[in-house]
Design a protein around this motif. Structure first.
Motif: not given
Length: 120
Positions: A11, A33-36
């Motif tokens: 991330k 960041s919320k996601e990879h």
């Protein structure tokens, strides 16, 4: 100091001096960041979280904008004095956006109050 880096879990994070001291071999940050990211640059990430002193909360208003260190402006049909190389003015913003200065004149590329890029 603040650093934007890709953490050990894949991330993006904005962290402080402590992450640099760990040689960025961690996944800590005030903003993440919320996601990879799967190799996507941070300016393409749409979902971010920020730490609110207890937890990370979603924040749709977080955005990363990349600013090139320099560029060449061409204007072959008018305003030729504006043509040339512009360099990023580190630490300077205009209306919340980066500012670039012409290397041989006092012209600047900046974001105006009406949200348009202008040279002046």
């Amino acid at each position: 100091d603040k650093f934007l880096y890709s953490g050990s879990t894949g991330k993006w994070h904005v962290g402080g001096r402590d992450v640099k001291d760990k040689n960025f071999q961690c996944s800590l940050g005030f903003i993440s960041s919320k996601e990879h990211h799967d190799g996507v640059w941070p300016d393409s990430v749409k979902l971010w979280t920020r730490h609110d002193s207890k937890n990370h909360v979603d924040d749709a208003d977080v955005a990363v904008t990349l600013a090139p260190p320099s560029f060449w402006l061409a204007s072959p049909h008018g305003q030729r004095p504006c043509e040339g190389k512009y360099e990023l003015m580190q630490g300077t913003t205009g209306n919340g956006h980066p500012v670039w200065k012409h290397v041989n004149s006092e012209n600047f590329l900046y974001s105006s109050l009406n949200h348009q890029w202008q040279v002046g």
